[in-house]
Design a protein around this motif. Structure first.
Motif, short mmCIF file in Angstrom:
data_model
loop_
_atom_site.label_atom_id
_atom_site.label_comp_id
_atom_site.label_asym_id
_atom_site.label_seq_id
_atom_site.Cartn_x
_atom_site.Cartn_y
_atom_site.Cartn_z
N ALA A 318 71.51 65.12 52.69
CA ALA A 318 72.75 64.41 52.97
C ALA A 318 73.86 65.33 53.47
O ALA A 318 74.96 64.87 53.79
N GLY A 319 73.60 66.64 53.50
CA GLY A 319 74.58 67.57 54.04
C GLY A 319 75.38 68.33 53.00
O GLY A 319 76.39 68.95 53.34
N TYR A 320 74.95 68.30 51.75
CA TYR A 320 75.67 68.99 50.68
C TYR A 320 74.77 70.04 50.05
O TYR A 320 73.59 69.77 49.77
N GLN A 321 75.31 71.22 49.81
CA GLN A 321 74.56 72.28 49.17
C GLN A 321 74.60 72.08 47.65
O GLN A 321 75.69 72.02 47.07
N PRO A 322 73.46 71.98 46.97
CA PRO A 322 73.48 71.84 45.51
C PRO A 322 74.23 72.97 44.81
O PRO A 322 74.89 72.75 43.80
N ARG A 323 74.14 74.17 45.35
CA ARG A 323 74.86 75.29 44.73
C ARG A 323 76.37 75.08 44.79
O ARG A 323 77.11 75.45 43.88
N PRO A 355 79.01 65.01 40.26
CA PRO A 355 79.60 65.93 41.26
C PRO A 355 79.33 65.50 42.69
O PRO A 355 80.18 65.67 43.56
N TYR A 356 78.15 64.92 42.95
CA TYR A 356 77.85 64.44 44.30
C TYR A 356 78.77 63.28 44.68
O TYR A 356 79.28 63.21 45.80
N GLY A 357 79.01 62.36 43.73
CA GLY A 357 79.92 61.24 43.98
C GLY A 357 81.34 61.71 44.24
O GLY A 357 82.04 61.17 45.11
N LYS A 358 81.79 62.73 43.49
CA LYS A 358 83.14 63.25 43.71
C LYS A 358 83.27 63.90 45.08
O LYS A 358 84.30 63.74 45.76
N ALA A 359 82.23 64.63 45.49
CA ALA A 359 82.27 65.24 46.81
C ALA A 359 82.29 64.18 47.90
O ALA A 359 83.01 64.30 48.90
N LEU A 360 81.51 63.11 47.69
CA LEU A 360 81.52 62.01 48.66
C LEU A 360 82.90 61.37 48.75
O LEU A 360 83.39 61.08 49.84
N ALA A 361 83.51 61.10 47.59
CA ALA A 361 84.82 60.46 47.57
C ALA A 361 85.86 61.34 48.25
O ALA A 361 86.72 60.84 49.00
N CYS A 362 85.79 62.64 48.00
CA CYS A 362 86.75 63.55 48.63
C CYS A 362 86.58 63.56 50.14
O CYS A 362 87.55 63.47 50.90
N ASP A 363 85.33 63.64 50.59
CA ASP A 363 85.08 63.64 52.04
C ASP A 363 85.42 62.30 52.66
O ASP A 363 85.91 62.23 53.80
N LYS A 364 85.17 61.23 51.90
CA LYS A 364 85.49 59.90 52.42
C LYS A 364 86.99 59.73 52.58
O LYS A 364 87.47 59.18 53.59
N ALA A 365 87.76 60.20 51.61
CA ALA A 365 89.21 60.11 51.72
C ALA A 365 89.73 60.93 52.89
O ALA A 365 90.63 60.50 53.63
N LEU A 366 89.16 62.12 53.09
CA LEU A 366 89.57 62.94 54.23
C LEU A 366 89.21 62.26 55.54
O LEU A 366 90.00 62.25 56.50
#
Length: 475
Positions: A318-323, A355-366
């Protein structure tokens, strides 16, 4: 002559007395020197006998205090030694050296054999509010106390080892002449009583595993390893279980491993589509299928570990690094320490998908903010034309629903309302700064004159002509 002989005898007697007193005083002087601290008292004590008596009393008092402290620490030292012994920390010692140490700590080792019982507590996550994951040491301590009281009440020769990880070890000892079946039968009776008491008092699940009789002390670490391995064969749907290592060892590792590939596919699909809530629900279904089809802790935990790897791979796709999401945290080690299916499900929701959901929400807001900024620039450049939400969305490469939702979320205003406000503000500027007629201004901003009059009066309170006249009067 008589006087001379008498004087000579007197001198010899004085000399002998002086030598005798010197020899008698020398040990006292040495003792005073041992006790006397010149840094604290430079001058030697005048009453040496009193000084020695005082020091002797002080040493007696310290010796008594040390003996009392040693007696108080003896149980802790004994339990600490047993804990390290069972965990295999004394692998370098021989059997004879281990038995010597155990004799020194108060064990009677002559003609004894041993049997290790492992008590594993589970089900804390099912208790709503009574215990939390951070109460592992508290629950372990309570289980150890229950085991201590039961073994003492039954008259068992037993030692309790608290591993402080929701597991407790019980070391039973019995004579070499006692049959193994009798020893194992006594262990089963103790296990049944212990399981019933733990369930009644702590309201948690428990699995009790009974090892094999051991003739050697050095075999205890290997027995503990086998018991922990056998604990993974417990049925996670059962409240209490008593398992014997003798019965489990022949068939361990031969069962077919069920795995819900369909449920795993749903989890991965939800991850790829950016739906964290649906992914968490799919994980719960996945674990429930594992419990229903496999039932044993080993199958549930192995399936959960496999799912963790699949989720991380889907997140990477999905384009996110697990690390970047989890840092240096060892998620696999955290998952291996879990035994309850409910806790696994919650852990996946919070630690993996969260953490994946938070990253999605942050990118979605941006993304939404950038989309709204582009839409505003588009409106400012095309407000005088026949513009609409659908046309703007088409030109920006998105859907009308997405654009409308983003406008409402970011700008807190509808797209049409923003367009109207922009056109009215532009009309005000033209009314203030130019001599254009109202009809010309209406066409300039994309409205019909009659519609501009109605809309302007509705929003400003006066017609465009009245607004220009009032502005001129004020000037």
């Amino acid at each position: 002559m008589i006087v001379g002989v008498s004087l000579s005898g007197f001198v010899v007697a004085l000399l002998l007395s002086w030598l005798a007193s010197k020899r008698i005083y020398h040990p006292i002087h040495r003792l005073v020197g041992l006790f006397h601290d010149e840094r604290r008292a430079p001058d030697p004590p005048s009453d040496e006998i009193g000084f020695l008596e005082k020091q002797w009393r002080h040493l007696n008092r310290e010796s008594r205090e040390l003996r009392e402290k040693l007696e108080q620490a003896q149980p802790w030292m004994r339990s600490s030694f047993l804990l390290h012994l069972i965990q295999g920390h004394y692998y370098s010692l021989t059997e004879e050296e281990l038995r010597e140490r155990m004799n020194a700590y108060g064990w009677s080792m002559d003609g004894k054999r041993f049997l290790l019982v492992l008590v594993q507590v589970t089900g804390l996550s099912r208790l709503q509010g009574r215990f939390t994951d951070g109460d592992a040491q508290l629950v372990s301590f309570a289980a150890a106390n229950i085991a201590q009281e039961l073994t003492a009440a039954r008259g068992e020769q037993a030692d309790i080892v608290n591993f402080q990880d929701l597991s407790v070890g019980i070391l039973l000892s019995f004579g070499r002449e006692e049959p193994e079946e009798a020893a194992r039968g006594s262990a089963f009776q103790l296990a049944a009583s212990l399981a019933e008491t733990i369930c009644a008092v702590l309201k948690v699940q428990s699995t009790i595993l009974i090892g094999r009789p051991l003739p050697r002390i050095a075999d205890l670490p290997e027995s503990l390893r086998h018991l922990r391995q056998a604990a993974r064969y417990r049925d996670v749907q059962e409240e209490t279980q008593i398992l014997s290592l003798e019965d489990l060892l022949p068939g361990m590792g031969r069962e077919a491993v069920p795995y819900p590939f369909g449920a795993e596919k749903e989890v991965k699909q939800a991850i790829r589509m950016g739906l964290p809530e649906e992914a968490a629900a799919a994980v719960q279904s996945f674990v429930e299928i594992l419990v229903q089809e496999g039932g044993k802790e080993m199958f549930v935990q192995d399936g959960a570990l496999q799912l963790l790897g699949s989720i991380q791979h889907a997140i990477l796709e999905a384009g996110y690094q697990p690390r970047g999401l989890y840092g240096d945290d060892d998620l696999y080690a955290e998952l291996r320490r879990m035994r309850d299916p409910e806790r696994m499900t919650e852990w996946f929701r919070v630690r993996v998908i969260g953490p994946y959901g938070k990253a999605l929400a942050c990118d979605k807001a941006l993304h939404q903010r950038r989309l709204v900024e582009r839409a505003m620039e588009y409106v400012k450049g095309n407000y005088d034309s026949d513009i609409s939400l659908e046309r703007c969305a088409e030109d920006l490469g998105t859907s009308p629903f997405t654009l409308s939702k983003a406008f409402k979320h970011i700008a807190d205003i509808n797209f049409i309302d923003y367009l109207i406000q922009l056109r009215i503000e532009k009309a005000k500027e033209l009314l203030d700064d130019t001599d254009m007629k109202v009809g010309e201004i209406a066409l300039q901003i994309g409205y019909q004159p009659s519609y501009l009059n109605r809309l302007f009066k509705k929003l400003v309170g006066v017609t465009p002509g009245q607004y220009r006249e009032r502005k001129a009067n004020l000037e």
